[in-house]
Scaffold this motif. Structure first.
Motif, PDB file in Angstrom:
ATOM      1  N   VAL A 488       0.830  -1.209   0.000  1.00  0.00           N
ATOM      2  CA  VAL A 488       0.000   0.000   0.000  1.00  0.00           C
ATOM      3  C   VAL A 488       0.862   1.256   0.000  1.00  0.00           C
ATOM      4  O   VAL A 488       0.617   2.207  -0.760  1.00  0.00           O
ATOM      5  N   VAL A 489       1.899   1.292   0.843  1.00  0.00           N
ATOM      6  CA  VAL A 489       2.744   2.488   0.933  1.00  0.00           C
ATOM      7  C   VAL A 489       3.470   2.727  -0.381  1.00  0.00           C
ATOM      8  O   VAL A 489       3.498   3.856  -0.902  1.00  0.00           O
ATOM      9  N   ALA A 490       4.070   1.680  -0.960  1.00  0.00           N
ATOM     10  CA  ALA A 490       4.798   1.853  -2.225  1.00  0.00           C
ATOM     11  C   ALA A 490       3.861   2.277  -3.341  1.00  0.00           C
ATOM     12  O   ALA A 490       4.213   3.131  -4.177  1.00  0.00           O
ATOM     13  N   LEU A 491       2.670   1.691  -3.394  1.00  0.00           N
ATOM     14  CA  LEU A 491       1.697   2.054  -4.427  1.00  0.00           C
ATOM     15  C   LEU A 491       1.336   3.538  -4.333  1.00  0.00           C
ATOM     16  O   LEU A 491       1.371   4.267  -5.339  1.00  0.00           O
ATOM     17  N   LEU A 492       1.016   4.004  -3.124  1.00  0.00           N
ATOM     18  CA  LEU A 492       0.606   5.403  -2.957  1.00  0.00           C
ATOM     19  C   LEU A 492       1.760   6.365  -3.211  1.00  0.00           C
ATOM     20  O   LEU A 492       1.582   7.413  -3.845  1.00  0.00           O
ATOM     21  N   VAL A 493       2.946   6.015  -2.720  1.00  0.00           N
ATOM     22  CA  VAL A 493       4.106   6.902  -2.920  1.00  0.00           C
ATOM     23  C   VAL A 493       4.442   6.998  -4.400  1.00  0.00           C
ATOM     24  O   VAL A 493       4.752   8.083  -4.915  1.00  0.00           O
ATOM     25  N   TYR A 494       4.383   5.871  -5.114  1.00  0.00           N
ATOM     26  CA  TYR A 494       4.704   5.901  -6.538  1.00  0.00           C
ATOM     27  C   TYR A 494       3.703   6.750  -7.316  1.00  0.00           C
ATOM     28  O   TYR A 494       4.089   7.534  -8.205  1.00  0.00           O
ATOM     29  N   LEU A 495       2.432   6.629  -6.994  1.00  0.00           N
ATOM     30  CA  LEU A 495       1.431   7.471  -7.653  1.00  0.00           C
ATOM     31  C   LEU A 495       1.666   8.943  -7.350  1.00  0.00           C
ATOM     32  O   LEU A 495       1.550   9.804  -8.228  1.00  0.00           O
ATOM     33  N   LEU A 496       2.008   9.247  -6.100  1.00  0.00           N
ATOM     34  CA  LEU A 496       2.247  10.629  -5.702  1.00  0.00           C
ATOM     35  C   LEU A 496       3.460  11.208  -6.413  1.00  0.00           C
ATOM     36  O   LEU A 496       3.418  12.336  -6.944  1.00  0.00           O
ATOM     37  N   LEU A 497       4.553  10.453  -6.463  1.00  0.00           N
ATOM     38  CA  LEU A 497       5.776  10.951  -7.108  1.00  0.00           C
ATOM     39  C   LEU A 497       5.621  11.068  -8.618  1.00  0.00           C
ATOM     40  O   LEU A 497       6.268  11.905  -9.256  1.00  0.00           O
ATOM     41  N   SER A 498       4.776  10.216  -9.201  1.00  0.00           N
ATOM     42  CA  SER A 498       4.612  10.215 -10.657  1.00  0.00           C
ATOM     43  C   SER A 498       3.633  11.267 -11.143  1.00  0.00           C
ATOM     44  O   SER A 498       3.602  11.572 -12.345  1.00  0.00           O
TER      45      SER A 498
END
Length: 510
Positions: A488-498
C-alpha cells in the motif's frame, strides 16, 4: 484475427494479446537475448490445465505441508491454522493475477515487465532483489529434499548410510543426498521451459494421488479422525490469537509473494487471459487449502496409530517397513519437491540474472547461478525454528516484495492503464529509459515502502536476530502487517511521485 500493424512496432490480436511486428528490430539491443524477448503468439500455448497443474505441482510440497504444523506449534487450533492459510492464499492471488495480465498480454518475463516502471536498467533493482530471495527458497527446498532422500534411503540401505561419518556437522551421506537433489534440478532447468511444462503436467496428478493414498491408509489404520480435530487453540479467540494471527497471515502471503511478482515468467506462454486466470484460481487457493487439511487429517490419524502426532511427512514415512512403500514414498517426495523448486525458485532468478547481463548470462547460466547461491546461503539454518521461518524469513522478505508489487500495480493498472510499448522495453533512450535507464520514482517508492514494512522488524528475546523494541521502534506495529504495508505504501508513494510527470506529459500532448 490480427488487427492491422501499427507504426509503434507492435501488433495487437483481437483478444488483446500483443507481439512485435518485426522481432529482428530489437535483436541488436544490449538489453536483449532470446529468453528475454517477447514470446510470439504462435508459441503461447499454455492452457488452463497447464497453469492449474503448475500450481498443484508447486503447492504440494513439504514446506506447504508443514505450514499448518508451524501455525499449530505457535498455538493455533487446526481451524485457526486452516483459515489463516486459506485467507492468505486468497489475498496473495490478487496481486498475482494483476501482474500475470501483463505476461499474457505482452509475452514478456517479470524483469522485462519491470523495465516499464523501474527503467530498462533500474529493473535490475527489483529483479535481483527477487532473485536473491528465490535463491534462499531454492536452498531451503533443496535442503528439505536432500533430508528426505537421506532419511528414506536410510530405510532401504541400512545403518552404513544412516550412521555415516560426520562432515561439517552432518553425515556425509546427507550432504551427498543434498548435492544429488541439487543436480537433478539443474538438469531440468538446463533443458528449458518446455521440459518444465511437461514435468509439471504429470507431477501434479501423481503427487495428489500419492497424498490421497497416504490419507486413506492413515484413516483406515486409525479408524477415523483422531484427537487433533478436537484439540482447542492455546490462544483462544481473543487478543492473544490476533497478535499471532496478523504476522502469521503475512507469513502465509509471503510464502507465495515471490510468485505474485514473477508470474509473468509463466503467463507469457498463456494462450489467453481467461486460461491463465482460471488456471491459477483453480490451482492455488484450492490446492493450498486442500493440502493444509490433508496435513491436519493425516497428523490426526498418526496420533491414534502411533500415540503421538507426527507433523513431518518424512518422519511418518520412516515408520514404514515395506521396501516398496518406502521407495514409492522416496520417489513421491522427490517429485513433489522438484515440481515446486524448479518452477518457483529457479525459473524466476534465471530470468532475473539473465536480465542483469543479457549478453553474458543466458537463462541456463542464470539457473546455475541460482543453484550456487542457494547452497551458499546455508538454508539449513532458516528452517530450524518456526519463529525464524515465519516471523523473520517470511515476514521480512514479504514486506520487501510487497513494495515491488505496489509499484507494478500502480504503474501498469493505474498510470499506464495496461498499455506498454514493447520495442522500448529493450531500447536505450526510449520511453522507459527515464534517467540513465533508472526511474528514480519507482526506486524511491520501493525503498520507502520497504522501510515502512520492515523498518520495525522485531524478535522476541532469544527467537530472532532483531531487537525486541524493533529496528525502528516507532514502526514496530507495522511489521506484523509487513506485506500489506509495503504494497500500500509503495503504491501510494509511486502514484504521488509520478503525478508531476503525468501532468507535464499531458500538457505537452495538448
Amino acid at each position: 484475427m490480427v488487427l492491422p500493424s501499427s507504426p509503434s512496432g507492435q501488433t495487437t490480436q483481437s483478444d488483446g494479446r500483443v507481439e512485435l511486428t518485426d522481432p529482428a528490430a530489437i535483436e541488436q539491443s544490449p538489453y536483449y537475448n532470446d529468453e528475454l524477448a517477447p514470446v510470439p503468439i504462435a508459441k503461447r500455448t499454455w492452457s488452463t490445465y497447464n497453469f492449474a497443474a503448475l500450481w498443484i505441482g508447486m503447492a504440494h510440497n513439504i514446506p506447504s505441508y508443514l505450514l499448518a504444523s508451524g501455525l499449530i506449534a505457535l498455538g493455533m487450533s487446526w481451524v485457526q491454522a486452516f483459515v489463516t492459510i486459506t485467507l492468505g492464499n486468497l489475498l496473495v492471488l490478487i496481486p498475482m493475477l494483476l501482474n500475470s495480465h501483463a505476461g499474457t498480454k505482452y509475452g514478456v518475463p517479470f524483469p522485462v515487465f519491470a523495465r516499464a516502471f523501474y527503467g530498462v536498467r533500474g529493473a535490475n533493482f527489483a529483479g535481483l532483489l527477487r532473485a536473491f530471495i528465490a535463491c534462499g527458497w531454492f536452498g531451503i527446498q533443496t535442503w528439505i529434499g536432500g533430508e528426505a532422500i537421506y532419511a528414506l534411503a536410510g530405510k532401504l540401505l541400512g545403518s552404513w548410510w544412516r550412521d555415516a561419518p560426520v562432515v561439517l556437522g552432518q553425515p556425509w551421506t546427507l550432504w551427498a543426498a543434498f548435492l544429488f537433489f541439487w543436480g537433478l534440478q539443474m538438469v531440468i532447468i538446463w533443458r528449458g521451459m518446455e521440459t518444465l511444462r511437461r514435468f509439471e503436467n504429470w507431477a501434479a496428478p501423481f503427487v495428489i494421488v500419492a497424498a490421497l493414498a497416504l490419507l486413506v491408509w492413515v484413516l483406515f489404520e486409525a479408524g477415523g479422525l483422531g484427537p487433533i480435530l478436537e484439540q482447542p487453540s492455546r490462544l483462544g479467540w481473543g487478543v492473544e490469537f490476533w497478535s499471532v494471527f496478523a504476522p502469521s497471515l503475512m507469513g502465509m502471503i509471503a510464502f507465495w509473494s515471490t510468485l505474485s511478482l514473477n508470474m509473468p515468467d509463466f503467463t507469457r506462454f498463456g494462450g489467453s487471459q481467461r486460461q491463465q486466470a482460471l488456471g491459477q484460481v483453480l490451482g492455488l487457493p484450492t490446492t493450498m487449502s486442500f493440502f493444509a487439511l490433508l496435513s491436519i487429517f493425516i497428523t490426526s490419524g498418526t496420533a491414534v496409530i502411533y500415540g503421538e502426532a507426527i507433523w513431518d511427512p518424512i518422519k511418518l514415512t520412516e515408520k514404514f517397513d515395506n521396501p516398496l512403500v518406502v521407495a514409492l514414498s522416496l520417489f513421491t517426495v522427490m517429485v513433489a519437491t522438484l515440481s515446486v523448486n524448479v518452477a518457483a525458485n529457479v525459473v524466476s532468478p534465471s530470468y532475473d540474472f539473465s536480465n542483469a547481463a543479457p549478453r553474458l548470462v543466458s537463462f541456463r547460466v542464470g539457473g546455475l547461478i541460482t543453484g550456487v547461491l542457494g547452497i551458499a546461503i546455508q538454508p539449513w539454518h532458516l528452517v530450524a525454528d518456526p519463529n525464524i521461518y515465519i516471523y523473520v524469513w517470511l515476514a521480512f522478505y514479504g514486506g520487501l516484495l510487497g513494495s515491488i508489487a505496489g509499484v507494478l500495480a500502480a504503474g501498469y493498472w493505474v498510470l499506464d492503464k495496461k498499455t506498454l510499448h514493447l520495442p522500448d522495453l529493450y531500447a536505450r533512450g526510449g520511453r522507459y529509459w527515464f534517467t540513465g535507464g533508472w526511474n528514480l520514482n519507482a526506486v524511491a517508492a520501493t525503498v520507502i515502502g520497504s522501510v515502512a514494512a520492515v523498518g520495525g522488524a522485531y524478535s522476541d528475546p532469544g527467537k530472532g536476530p532483531f531487537p525486541q523494541e524493533g529496528l525502528i521502534p516507532v514502526l514496530k506495529p507495522l511489521y506484523d502487517y509487513s506485506w500489506a504495508v509495503g504494497l500500500v505504501v509503495a503504491l501510494l508513494v509511486y502514484l504521488l511521485l509520478s503525478a508531476p510527470q503525468r501532468r507535464r506529459a499531458t500538457d505537452l500532448a495538448v
